[in-house]
Design a protein around this motif. Sequence first.
Motif, PDB file in Angstrom:
ATOM      1  N   LEU A 239      15.014  -8.518  -1.854  1.00 15.08           N
ATOM      2  CA  LEU A 239      14.505  -8.958  -3.160  1.00 15.08           C
ATOM      3  C   LEU A 239      14.526 -10.474  -3.308  1.00 15.08           C
ATOM      4  CD1 LEU A 239      16.069  -6.168  -5.364  1.00 15.08           C
ATOM      5  CD2 LEU A 239      13.630  -6.681  -5.177  1.00 15.08           C
ATOM      6  N   VAL A 240      15.551 -11.072  -2.724  1.00 23.90           N
ATOM      7  CA  VAL A 240      15.668 -12.532  -2.807  1.00 23.90           C
ATOM      8  C   VAL A 240      14.521 -13.202  -2.056  1.00 23.90           C
ATOM      9  CG1 VAL A 240      17.133 -14.510  -2.313  1.00 23.90           C
ATOM     10  CG2 VAL A 240      18.162 -12.332  -2.970  1.00 23.90           C
ATOM     11  N   TRP A 241      14.245 -12.675  -0.891  1.00 23.77           N
ATOM     12  CA  TRP A 241      13.155 -13.216  -0.085  1.00 23.77           C
ATOM     13  C   TRP A 241      11.824 -13.023  -0.788  1.00 23.77           C
ATOM     14  CZ3 TRP A 241      11.611 -16.599   3.176  1.00 23.77           C
ATOM     15  CH2 TRP A 241      10.508 -16.415   4.025  1.00 23.77           C
ATOM     16  N   ILE A 242      11.625 -11.837  -1.356  1.00 26.72           N
ATOM     17  CA  ILE A 242      10.371 -11.586  -2.071  1.00 26.72           C
ATOM     18  C   ILE A 242      10.224 -12.521  -3.268  1.00 26.72           C
ATOM     19  CG2 ILE A 242       9.114  -9.894  -3.467  1.00 26.72           C
ATOM     20  CD1 ILE A 242      10.058  -7.721  -1.577  1.00 26.72           C
ATOM     21  N   ALA A 243      11.323 -12.742  -3.957  1.00 27.29           N
ATOM     22  CA  ALA A 243      11.271 -13.642  -5.108  1.00 27.29           C
ATOM     23  C   ALA A 243      10.847 -15.039  -4.671  1.00 27.29           C
ATOM     24  CB  ALA A 243      12.633 -13.688  -5.798  1.00 27.29           C
ATOM     25  N   PHE A 244      11.366 -15.442  -3.534  1.00 24.80           N
ATOM     26  CA  PHE A 244      10.998 -16.764  -3.034  1.00 24.80           C
ATOM     27  C   PHE A 244       9.521 -16.809  -2.648  1.00 24.80           C
ATOM     28  CE2 PHE A 244      10.913 -20.049   0.406  1.00 24.80           C
ATOM     29  CZ  PHE A 244      11.132 -21.135  -0.427  1.00 24.80           C
ATOM     30  N   LEU A 245       9.073 -15.765  -1.977  1.00 16.94           N
ATOM     31  CA  LEU A 245       7.653 -15.684  -1.639  1.00 16.94           C
ATOM     32  C   LEU A 245       6.786 -15.756  -2.896  1.00 16.94           C
ATOM     33  CD1 LEU A 245       7.526 -12.926   1.133  1.00 16.94           C
ATOM     34  CD2 LEU A 245       7.318 -15.407   1.412  1.00 16.94           C
ATOM     35  N   ASP A 246       7.255 -15.088  -3.936  1.00 20.45           N
ATOM     36  CA  ASP A 246       6.521 -15.121  -5.203  1.00 20.45           C
ATOM     37  C   ASP A 246       6.401 -16.543  -5.741  1.00 20.45           C
ATOM     38  OD1 ASP A 246       5.693 -12.574  -5.539  1.00 20.45           O
ATOM     39  OD2 ASP A 246       7.269 -11.987  -6.936  1.00 20.45           O
ATOM     40  N   ARG A 247       7.458 -17.290  -5.608  1.00 22.22           N
ATOM     41  CA  ARG A 247       7.407 -18.692  -6.048  1.00 22.22           C
ATOM     42  C   ARG A 247       6.331 -19.439  -5.286  1.00 22.22           C
ATOM     43  NH1 ARG A 247       9.672 -20.049 -10.829  1.00 22.22           N
ATOM     44  NH2 ARG A 247      11.655 -18.951 -11.024  1.00 22.22           N
ATOM     45  N   LEU A 248       6.354 -19.237  -3.976  1.00 18.05           N
ATOM     46  CA  LEU A 248       5.362 -19.922  -3.153  1.00 18.05           C
ATOM     47  C   LEU A 248       3.958 -19.466  -3.549  1.00 18.05           C
ATOM     48  CD1 LEU A 248       7.084 -19.873   0.359  1.00 18.05           C
ATOM     49  CD2 LEU A 248       7.108 -21.683  -1.369  1.00 18.05           C
TER      50      LEU A 248
ATOM     51  N   SER B 106      10.474  -5.284  -7.346  1.00 26.92           N
ATOM     52  CA  SER B 106       9.950  -6.573  -6.901  1.00 26.92           C
ATOM     53  C   SER B 106       8.677  -6.960  -7.646  1.00 26.92           C
ATOM     54  CB  SER B 106       9.626  -6.513  -5.412  1.00 26.92           C
ATOM     55  OG  SER B 106       8.524  -5.643  -5.198  1.00 26.92           O
ATOM     56  N   GLY B 107       8.040  -5.958  -8.228  1.00 24.82           N
ATOM     57  CA  GLY B 107       6.788  -6.250  -8.897  1.00 24.82           C
ATOM     58  C   GLY B 107       5.572  -6.200  -7.975  1.00 24.82           C
ATOM     59  N   LEU B 108       5.819  -6.040  -6.682  1.00 23.61           N
ATOM     60  CA  LEU B 108       4.697  -5.851  -5.759  1.00 23.61           C
ATOM     61  C   LEU B 108       4.351  -4.375  -5.715  1.00 23.61           C
ATOM     62  CD1 LEU B 108       5.949  -8.008  -2.716  1.00 23.61           C
ATOM     63  CD2 LEU B 108       4.352  -8.693  -4.520  1.00 23.61           C
ATOM     64  N   SER B 109       3.136  -4.045  -5.331  1.00 20.79           N
ATOM     65  CA  SER B 109       2.817  -2.641  -5.145  1.00 20.79           C
ATOM     66  C   SER B 109       3.300  -2.217  -3.761  1.00 20.79           C
ATOM     67  CB  SER B 109       1.311  -2.411  -5.249  1.00 20.79           C
ATOM     68  OG  SER B 109       0.666  -2.847  -4.081  1.00 20.79           O
ATOM     69  N   ALA B 110       3.513  -0.919  -3.594  1.00 25.12           N
ATOM     70  CA  ALA B 110       3.938  -0.419  -2.280  1.00 25.12           C
ATOM     71  C   ALA B 110       2.896  -0.803  -1.232  1.00 25.12           C
ATOM     72  CB  ALA B 110       4.118   1.094  -2.332  1.00 25.12           C
ATOM     73  N   HIS B 111       1.624  -0.708  -1.620  1.00 23.30           N
ATOM     74  CA  HIS B 111       0.545  -1.121  -0.723  1.00 23.30           C
ATOM     75  C   HIS B 111       0.764  -2.556  -0.249  1.00 23.30           C
ATOM     76  CE1 HIS B 111      -2.016   2.325  -0.983  1.00 23.30           C
ATOM     77  NE2 HIS B 111      -2.270   2.202  -2.266  1.00 23.30           N
ATOM     78  N   THR B 112       1.023  -3.407  -1.196  1.00 20.96           N
ATOM     79  CA  THR B 112       1.186  -4.823  -0.873  1.00 20.96           C
ATOM     80  C   THR B 112       2.408  -5.055   0.013  1.00 20.96           C
ATOM     81  OG1 THR B 112       0.122  -5.435  -2.937  1.00 20.96           O
ATOM     82  CG2 THR B 112       1.430  -7.121  -1.875  1.00 20.96           C
ATOM     83  N   ILE B 113       3.461  -4.320  -0.266  1.00 25.96           N
ATOM     84  CA  ILE B 113       4.663  -4.471   0.559  1.00 25.96           C
ATOM     85  C   ILE B 113       4.353  -4.113   2.013  1.00 25.96           C
ATOM     86  CG2 ILE B 113       6.973  -3.556   0.994  1.00 25.96           C
ATOM     87  CD1 ILE B 113       7.227  -3.218  -2.092  1.00 25.96           C
ATOM     88  N   ARG B 114       3.648  -3.001   2.195  1.00 28.17           N
ATOM     89  CA  ARG B 114       3.287  -2.605   3.565  1.00 28.17           C
ATOM     90  C   ARG B 114       2.383  -3.646   4.197  1.00 28.17           C
ATOM     91  NH1 ARG B 114       1.895   2.302   1.058  1.00 28.17           N
ATOM     92  NH2 ARG B 114       3.694   3.672   0.866  1.00 28.17           N
TER      93      ARG B 114
ATOM     94  N   TYR C 152       2.242  -6.828   3.513  1.00 29.22           N
ATOM     95  CA  TYR C 152       3.048  -8.002   3.848  1.00 29.22           C
ATOM     96  C   TYR C 152       3.845  -7.771   5.134  1.00 29.22           C
ATOM     97  CZ  TYR C 152       2.209 -10.576  -0.530  1.00 29.22           C
ATOM     98  OH  TYR C 152       1.651 -11.296  -1.559  1.00 29.22           O
ATOM     99  N   GLU C 153       4.318  -6.568   5.286  1.00 25.71           N
ATOM    100  CA  GLU C 153       5.053  -6.282   6.516  1.00 25.71           C
ATOM    101  C   GLU C 153       4.115  -6.372   7.722  1.00 25.71           C
ATOM    102  OE1 GLU C 153       7.764  -2.833   6.721  1.00 25.71           O
ATOM    103  OE2 GLU C 153       6.767  -2.317   8.612  1.00 25.71           O
ATOM    104  N   ARG C 154       2.929  -5.807   7.557  1.00 18.35           N
ATOM    105  CA  ARG C 154       1.963  -5.822   8.651  1.00 18.35           C
ATOM    106  C   ARG C 154       1.655  -7.230   9.117  1.00 18.35           C
ATOM    107  NH1 ARG C 154      -3.157  -2.059   7.141  1.00 18.35           N
ATOM    108  NH2 ARG C 154      -2.806  -3.193   5.216  1.00 18.35           N
ATOM    109  N   ILE C 155       1.453  -8.122   8.136  1.00 18.97           N
ATOM    110  CA  ILE C 155       1.052  -9.470   8.521  1.00 18.97           C
ATOM    111  C   ILE C 155       2.251 -10.337   8.874  1.00 18.97           C
ATOM    112  CG2 ILE C 155      -1.030  -9.342   7.111  1.00 18.97           C
ATOM    113  CD1 ILE C 155       0.328 -11.210   5.118  1.00 18.97           C
ATOM    114  N   GLY C 156       3.461  -9.836   8.620  1.00 15.57           N
ATOM    115  CA  GLY C 156       4.628 -10.592   9.040  1.00 15.57           C
ATOM    116  C   GLY C 156       5.317 -11.404   7.952  1.00 15.57           C
ATOM    117  N   LEU C 157       4.874 -11.229   6.726  1.00 15.87           N
ATOM    118  CA  LEU C 157       5.541 -11.941   5.634  1.00 15.87           C
ATOM    119  C   LEU C 157       6.865 -11.276   5.303  1.00 15.87           C
ATOM    120  CD1 LEU C 157       3.486 -13.072   2.540  1.00 15.87           C
ATOM    121  CD2 LEU C 157       4.773 -14.410   4.191  1.00 15.87           C
TER     122      LEU C 157
END
Lengths: 141, 141
Positions: free
Chosen positions: A44-53, A10-18, A20-25
């Motif tokens: 991955l599709v959802w993350i890609a969309f979030l990346d666009r935003l 996804s290109g996000l760090s594991a830290h960032t993924i966690r 994002y989960e914490r905050i509800g993204l």
Amino acid sequence: MQIGELAKRSGLSAHTIRYYERIGLLPYADRDAGGRRDYDEAILVWIAFLDRLKTTGMPIREMLQYAKLRAAGDHTGPARRRILEAHRDRVRAHVRDLQASLLVLDTKIDTYVETEKRTHSHDDTEHSFDEQQTRARPARP
Amino acid sequence: MQIGELAKRSGLSAHTIRYYERIGLLPYADRDAGGRRDYDEAILVWIAFLDRLKTTGMPIREMLQYAKLRAAGDHTGPARRRILEAHRDRVRAHVRDLQASLLVLDTKIDTYVETEKRTHSHDDTEHSFDEQQTRARPARP
DNA sequence: CCTTGACTTAGAGCGCGCTCAAACCCCTAG
DNA sequence: CTAGGGGTTTGAGCGCGCTCTAAGTCAAGG
């Protein structure tokens, strides 16, 4: 797929993924037997969309709104559409801004280029604050 | 012109103007008899240019570099030009990014619009994480 | 069995770009 | 003379979006 692989893909760090989960993204991910997050490709599709935003400058709090509407059910489609439309309009406006600024940059760069063509260094574009205290042109020896 | 008027005319807050002076983005302004900053119109041009750099996303630390080169004398023209060129290229790339994202947004919005046209609310674009826990379509009463 | 390394959590810390607070000074109008 | 409204300084605080730390768990390979 566990978090490390998702991070890579996804290109996000594991830290960032966690985070994002914490905050509800990102959804609360299923955990495997050992308590580790186990992801489906679909994320991955959802993350890609979030990346666009994100790359278009939507603040996280607004992505969150969008995510929550989505979680609230299909009937929130119109509200989500309105969010995206408003965002699109802002992005368009921003693009126009940037294009205008590009013209300014180009012009400014041109004046530098012209100045350099005239070989001796001399800058006569609009004045910066240092103009007063600028020592006389150091007249290359 | 003292700081309040400059604030009005430049769009920056007085706080921000002082902050910019502190960090070196704005020159140390002359003080009047009472120790207050007294600005010349010329400063507005420099602030406007800084605004361009800011709205195009140049970080302050890079504007600072540029400002310092300018203060260092006319001979730094080429270095300043290179900074602007590099920045321009980044901005161009960013604009392309935004335009690509705009297409995605438009497409996404279209699917919402189409869905709404079909009157009953139903969203069949790519799946978000809540798909599992989404309650059955609440069938408008 | 033991090490390695990828994961887990809660929570602290960071870089950026401001933004504000406290305590003070000075000028002008009533 | 006094009140108000501008300004001054230093330094603390804030919102954002991560990013990292500490201390611990777990599974696989040597």
